[in-house]
Design a protein around this motif. Structure first.
Motif, PDB file in Angstrom:
ATOM      1  N   LYS A 348       0.850  -1.366   0.061  1.00  0.00           N
ATOM      2  CA  LYS A 348      -0.143   0.178   0.301  1.00  0.00           C
ATOM      3  C   LYS A 348       0.637   1.184  -0.161  1.00  0.00           C
ATOM      4  O   LYS A 348       2.020   1.523   0.954  1.00  0.00           O
ATOM      5  N   VAL A 349       1.098   2.076  -1.220  1.00  0.00           N
ATOM      6  CA  VAL A 349       1.815   3.339  -1.192  1.00  0.00           C
ATOM      7  C   VAL A 349       0.168   4.572  -0.740  1.00  0.00           C
ATOM      8  O   VAL A 349      -0.266   4.636  -1.870  1.00  0.00           O
ATOM      9  N   ASP A 350       0.307   5.455  -0.010  1.00  0.00           N
ATOM     10  CA  ASP A 350       0.172   6.745  -0.028  1.00  0.00           C
ATOM     11  C   ASP A 350       0.931   7.708  -0.255  1.00  0.00           C
ATOM     12  O   ASP A 350       1.251   9.032   0.393  1.00  0.00           O
ATOM     13  N   ALA A 351       0.363   8.196  -1.420  1.00  0.00           N
ATOM     14  CA  ALA A 351       1.283   8.216  -3.012  1.00  0.00           C
ATOM     15  C   ALA A 351       0.633   8.015  -4.534  1.00  0.00           C
ATOM     16  O   ALA A 351      -0.362   7.329  -4.616  1.00  0.00           O
ATOM     17  N   LYS A 352       0.095   8.623  -4.575  1.00  0.00           N
ATOM     18  CA  LYS A 352       0.012   9.502  -6.448  1.00  0.00           C
ATOM     19  C   LYS A 352       0.736   8.160  -6.934  1.00  0.00           C
ATOM     20  O   LYS A 352       1.381   8.338  -7.441  1.00  0.00           O
ATOM     21  N   VAL A 353      -0.271   7.659  -7.697  1.00  0.00           N
ATOM     22  CA  VAL A 353       0.659   5.930  -8.508  1.00  0.00           C
ATOM     23  C   VAL A 353      -0.236   6.225  -9.897  1.00  0.00           C
ATOM     24  O   VAL A 353      -1.613   6.614 -10.146  1.00  0.00           O
ATOM     25  N   GLY A 354       0.582   5.552 -11.141  1.00  0.00           N
ATOM     26  CA  GLY A 354      -0.334   5.354 -11.776  1.00  0.00           C
ATOM     27  C   GLY A 354      -1.279   4.817 -12.062  1.00  0.00           C
ATOM     28  O   GLY A 354      -1.786   4.225 -10.886  1.00  0.00           O
ATOM     29  N   LYS A 355      -2.091   4.706 -13.373  1.00  0.00           N
ATOM     30  CA  LYS A 355      -3.046   3.528 -13.264  1.00  0.00           C
ATOM     31  C   LYS A 355      -3.081   2.206 -13.785  1.00  0.00           C
ATOM     32  O   LYS A 355      -2.294   1.871 -13.124  1.00  0.00           O
ATOM     33  N   PRO A 356      -4.682   1.293 -12.954  1.00  0.00           N
ATOM     34  CA  PRO A 356      -4.113   0.232 -12.708  1.00  0.00           C
ATOM     35  C   PRO A 356      -4.118  -0.562 -13.624  1.00  0.00           C
ATOM     36  O   PRO A 356      -4.950   0.077 -14.145  1.00  0.00           O
ATOM     37  N   LEU A 357      -3.660  -1.754 -13.767  1.00  0.00           N
ATOM     38  CA  LEU A 357      -3.414  -2.523 -14.865  1.00  0.00           C
ATOM     39  C   LEU A 357      -3.922  -3.743 -14.958  1.00  0.00           C
ATOM     40  O   LEU A 357      -4.521  -4.294 -13.726  1.00  0.00           O
ATOM     41  N   PRO A 358      -4.985  -3.645 -15.654  1.00  0.00           N
ATOM     42  CA  PRO A 358      -5.940  -4.674 -15.589  1.00  0.00           C
ATOM     43  C   PRO A 358      -5.013  -5.983 -16.177  1.00  0.00           C
ATOM     44  O   PRO A 358      -4.358  -6.220 -17.015  1.00  0.00           O
ATOM     45  N   ILE A 359      -6.191  -6.932 -15.039  1.00  0.00           N
ATOM     46  CA  ILE A 359      -6.124  -8.559 -15.557  1.00  0.00           C
ATOM     47  C   ILE A 359      -7.100  -9.393 -15.940  1.00  0.00           C
ATOM     48  O   ILE A 359      -8.067  -9.097 -15.922  1.00  0.00           O
ATOM     49  N   VAL A 360      -6.456  -9.762 -17.415  1.00  0.00           N
ATOM     50  CA  VAL A 360      -6.986 -10.889 -17.272  1.00  0.00           C
ATOM     51  C   VAL A 360      -8.054 -11.990 -17.059  1.00  0.00           C
ATOM     52  O   VAL A 360      -7.897 -12.097 -15.611  1.00  0.00           O
ATOM     53  N   ALA A 361      -8.619 -11.968 -16.780  1.00  0.00           N
ATOM     54  CA  ALA A 361      -9.963 -13.115 -16.512  1.00  0.00           C
ATOM     55  C   ALA A 361      -9.149 -14.547 -16.989  1.00  0.00           C
ATOM     56  O   ALA A 361      -9.334 -14.770 -18.384  1.00  0.00           O
ATOM     57  N   GLY A 362      -9.231 -15.682 -15.926  1.00  0.00           N
ATOM     58  CA  GLY A 362      -8.798 -17.320 -16.707  1.00  0.00           C
ATOM     59  C   GLY A 362      -6.966 -16.695 -16.454  1.00  0.00           C
ATOM     60  O   GLY A 362      -6.290 -16.668 -15.912  1.00  0.00           O
ATOM     61  N   LYS A 363      -7.125 -17.444 -18.462  1.00  0.00           N
ATOM     62  CA  LYS A 363      -5.342 -18.254 -18.211  1.00  0.00           C
ATOM     63  C   LYS A 363      -5.108 -17.276 -19.633  1.00  0.00           C
ATOM     64  O   LYS A 363      -6.275 -17.717 -20.857  1.00  0.00           O
ATOM     65  N   PRO A 364      -4.188 -17.359 -20.517  1.00  0.00           N
ATOM     66  CA  PRO A 364      -3.288 -16.494 -21.678  1.00  0.00           C
ATOM     67  C   PRO A 364      -3.485 -18.099 -22.508  1.00  0.00           C
ATOM     68  O   PRO A 364      -3.674 -19.325 -21.334  1.00  0.00           O
ATOM     69  N   ARG A 365      -3.195 -17.289 -23.443  1.00  0.00           N
ATOM     70  CA  ARG A 365      -3.486 -18.683 -24.460  1.00  0.00           C
ATOM     71  C   ARG A 365      -1.586 -18.813 -24.776  1.00  0.00           C
ATOM     72  O   ARG A 365      -1.103 -18.533 -24.405  1.00  0.00           O
ATOM     73  N   LEU A 366      -1.880 -20.299 -25.325  1.00  0.00           N
ATOM     74  CA  LEU A 366      -0.768 -21.343 -24.686  1.00  0.00           C
ATOM     75  C   LEU A 366       0.510 -20.606 -26.040  1.00  0.00           C
ATOM     76  O   LEU A 366      -0.580 -20.328 -27.367  1.00  0.00           O
ATOM     77  N   GLY A 367       2.187 -20.379 -26.078  1.00  0.00           N
ATOM     78  CA  GLY A 367       1.953 -19.448 -27.526  1.00  0.00           C
ATOM     79  C   GLY A 367       1.900 -18.369 -27.835  1.00  0.00           C
ATOM     80  O   GLY A 367       2.928 -17.435 -28.462  1.00  0.00           O
ATOM     81  N   GLU A 368       1.496 -17.061 -26.766  1.00  0.00           N
ATOM     82  CA  GLU A 368       0.946 -15.565 -26.668  1.00  0.00           C
ATOM     83  C   GLU A 368       2.039 -14.914 -26.524  1.00  0.00           C
ATOM     84  O   GLU A 368       2.722 -15.274 -25.695  1.00  0.00           O
ATOM     85  N   ASP A 369       2.575 -14.149 -27.394  1.00  0.00           N
ATOM     86  CA  ASP A 369       3.449 -13.019 -27.587  1.00  0.00           C
ATOM     87  C   ASP A 369       2.403 -12.585 -26.147  1.00  0.00           C
ATOM     88  O   ASP A 369       2.185 -12.607 -26.113  1.00  0.00           O
ATOM     89  N   ILE A 370       4.301 -12.096 -25.397  1.00  0.00           N
ATOM     90  CA  ILE A 370       3.925 -11.696 -23.836  1.00  0.00           C
ATOM     91  C   ILE A 370       5.502 -10.557 -23.455  1.00  0.00           C
ATOM     92  O   ILE A 370       6.521 -11.193 -24.301  1.00  0.00           O
ATOM     93  N   LEU A 371       5.233  -9.610 -22.779  1.00  0.00           N
ATOM     94  CA  LEU A 371       6.713  -8.632 -22.106  1.00  0.00           C
ATOM     95  C   LEU A 371       6.218  -8.864 -21.059  1.00  0.00           C
ATOM     96  O   LEU A 371       5.529  -8.900 -19.920  1.00  0.00           O
ATOM     97  N   ALA A 372       7.685  -8.839 -20.744  1.00  0.00           N
ATOM     98  CA  ALA A 372       7.952  -9.345 -19.112  1.00  0.00           C
ATOM     99  C   ALA A 372       8.605  -8.002 -18.975  1.00  0.00           C
ATOM    100  O   ALA A 372      10.043  -7.386 -19.528  1.00  0.00           O
ATOM    101  N   LEU A 373       8.063  -7.377 -17.912  1.00  0.00           N
ATOM    102  CA  LEU A 373       8.955  -5.316 -17.613  1.00  0.00           C
ATOM    103  C   LEU A 373       9.362  -5.682 -16.129  1.00  0.00           C
ATOM    104  O   LEU A 373       8.245  -6.120 -15.435  1.00  0.00           O
ATOM    105  N   GLY A 374       9.979  -4.899 -15.932  1.00  0.00           N
ATOM    106  CA  GLY A 374      10.555  -4.838 -14.596  1.00  0.00           C
ATOM    107  C   GLY A 374      11.701  -4.450 -14.553  1.00  0.00           C
ATOM    108  O   GLY A 374      12.705  -3.662 -15.411  1.00  0.00           O
ATOM    109  N   PHE A 375      12.639  -4.326 -13.518  1.00  0.00           N
ATOM    110  CA  PHE A 375      13.762  -3.736 -12.937  1.00  0.00           C
ATOM    111  C   PHE A 375      15.106  -4.215 -12.571  1.00  0.00           C
ATOM    112  O   PHE A 375      15.702  -4.919 -11.694  1.00  0.00           O
TER     113      PHE A 375
END
Length: 503
Positions: A348-375
């Protein structure tokens, strides 16, 4: 050559001064060099001075900010240009002749620059790296997951040692990651030579320099980053440190096997998760105290916004057992909820944050293109968001664990807790671990390629529901976009996470 003999005769007298410790000693200019303008000064100095004299000269001119190159003792165009630049800046004739006035002044100026930063040589016990530190400007902040950290009081200077030995990295591979440009990051130099590499550039308002060397799978180096307020002092220091660092001066403490030395612990991804430390209770809620946070950070990772009221999602192994959890520039989390069984945590952060990222329902498709983002590799990449591309290679994790996905996108220490998104910018997983290629090779005789893991979106959604977090469900009809466009949609909602002080 009489002038040359005269220069050789005075070299011994000035050597101690040029080699960084003694007071200036008066000398005479070489007559041949002063009287014959057509004389090749570089050849004169190389043939008629000692190597230690020439190396010391390069060292001195680096402290004055006039030279940026190897301390190889070779007087060539770059060193002569530095001599002339120094002369011109200090009111001397810019002729490249190293006379009495020049030698006295270069010793005085370089001593002053060195002493102003409190330059001192240390050997880091965590990595075995020996390097010079600006002791008057930075203080030790403790050990990181891959080395040690020093920082100035205002945060404008950060210096870190780094060692990779059990993770299966190669020097070329690390060079490839660190030399990439990206949002807010430019690389001005990326050079491999002599069993190592040097990278210089600018990132998020700070200059940086990275120097690495390798002996087989043992990779060691350091990085320094600084903002404009410290540029005058730290830019020369960084060049001196890069040229004088001894990556293999010592051995790390015995028993230091690295943060990812184990393969499996319970048949799931726990044994290969990034930044593992002492186990915390399975579920906890805590308000971190800022009274006396322990120096340095014990683990680092990534988190992303999942609700409008300031909740971020990350991995449990990133946030567990921390006295304080820092979320990028937003400051400390006011509340931490950890569930080790699912390797998920809420911040929990008590500061202004970016927009919430929407989460898919269920699971992705096998073989689907994806991006891993991080630091990833934060110890040497600072706070730059990193994006890698791959696909969903299995809808099950280790031992057919239905809470996990197997992905081919490359991930590194620090990616843990970051979002896995599709090309519409929808969250399809939470990056959690990579398979330890070295350990698998020891067991099977084969080196696995691109086997990494993420928590499935349905498992993440159940965790969020259980803790009454009002997350957004992704629109299944959104069109897929390019990698840059998909990245742009989500990048402002992803933050680095630091765990300070293990309980």
């Amino acid at each position: 050559m009489n002038g040359g003999n005269n220069m050789r005769g005075v070299t011994t007298a000035v050597l101690a001064g040029l080699l960084l410790c003694a007071a200036p000693v008066a000398v005479s200019a070489p007559a041949a060099a002063a009287s014959d303008a057509s004389q090749d000064l570089a050849a004169l100095y190389n043939q008629n001075t000692d190597l230690a004299f020439r190396t010391g000269l390069q060292h001195r001119l680096t402290w004055t900010g006039d030279y940026a190159g190897p301390f190889d003792g070779r007087i060539g165009p770059q060193t002569l240009r530095a001599v002339r630049d120094f002369q011109a800046r200090n009111g001397l004739a810019a002729d490249g002749i190293m006379d009495d006035a020049f030698l006295k002044l270069v010793i005085s100026k370089s001593d002053a620059a060195r002493d102003a930063v409190g330059f001192t040589q240390v050997t880091d016990e965590a990595t075995g790296v020996r390097l010079g530190l600006p002791g008057a400007l930075v203080a030790p902040m403790g050990e990181t997951e891959v080395g040690s950290l020093w920082r100035s009081d205002d945060g404008g200077i950060e210096i870190e040692t780094v060692r990779f030995s059990k993770e299966g990295y190669t020097l070329d591979g690390v060079f490839g990651v660190l030399s990439q440009t990206g949002p807010g990051k430019t690389v001005s130099q990326a050079e491999q030579a002599n069993g190592g590499f040097t990278i210089r550039g600018h990132e998020d308002g700070r200059e940086f320099l990275i120097r690495f060397s390798g002996r087989g799978a043992d990779l060691r180096g350091f990085s320094v980053a600084w903002n404009a307020d410290h540029a005058d002092a730290i830019a020369p220091y960084a060049e001196v440190a890069a040229q004088s660092v001894e990556p293999f001066a010592g051995e790390p403490r015995s028993g230091d096997v690295g943060p990812m030395a184990r393969l499996f612990e319970s048949g799931r991804a726990e044994g290969v998760a990034f930044g593992e430390g002492e186990r915390a209770p399975a579920t906890k809620e805590a308000t971190p105290s800022l009274a006396s946070p322990a120096p340095g950070f014990d683990s680092s990772g990534t988190g992303f916004v999942v609700s409008k009221d300031g909740w971020l999602l990350t991995n449990a192994h990133v946030a567990k057992a921390c006295k304080t959890v820092l979320v990028g520039e937003l400051g400390p989390a006011s509340k931490v909820v950890v569930d080790e069984n699912q390797d998920l945590a809420l911040l929990k952060v008590d500061a202004k944050v970016g927009k919430p990222l929407p989460i898919v329902a269920g699971k992705p498709r096998l073989g689907e293109d994806i991006l891993a983002l991080g630091f990833p590799l934060r110890s040497i990449l600072a706070d730059s968001l990193n994006v890698t591309r791959g696909n969903v290679s299995s809808l099950m994790g280790l031992m057919n664990d239905a809470n996990y996905l197997q992905i081919s996108a490359p991930v590194q220490p620090g990616n843990s807790g970051g979002p896995l998104v599709d090309l519409a910018g929808r969250v399809v997983g939470v990056v959690t671990a990579k398979l330890n290629a070295v350990a698998v090779a020891d067991l099977t005789g084969d080196i696995p390629q691109s086997i990494n893991f993420a928590i499935r979106p349905d498992a993440a959604a159940r965790f969020l529901h259980a803790h009454h977090v009002a997350f957004e469900t992704a629109d299944a009809s959104l069109a897929l976009e390019s990698v840059p466009d998909a990245t742009a949609k989500v990048q402002d909602s992803i933050y680095p996470v630091l765990c300070l002080g293990s309980n």
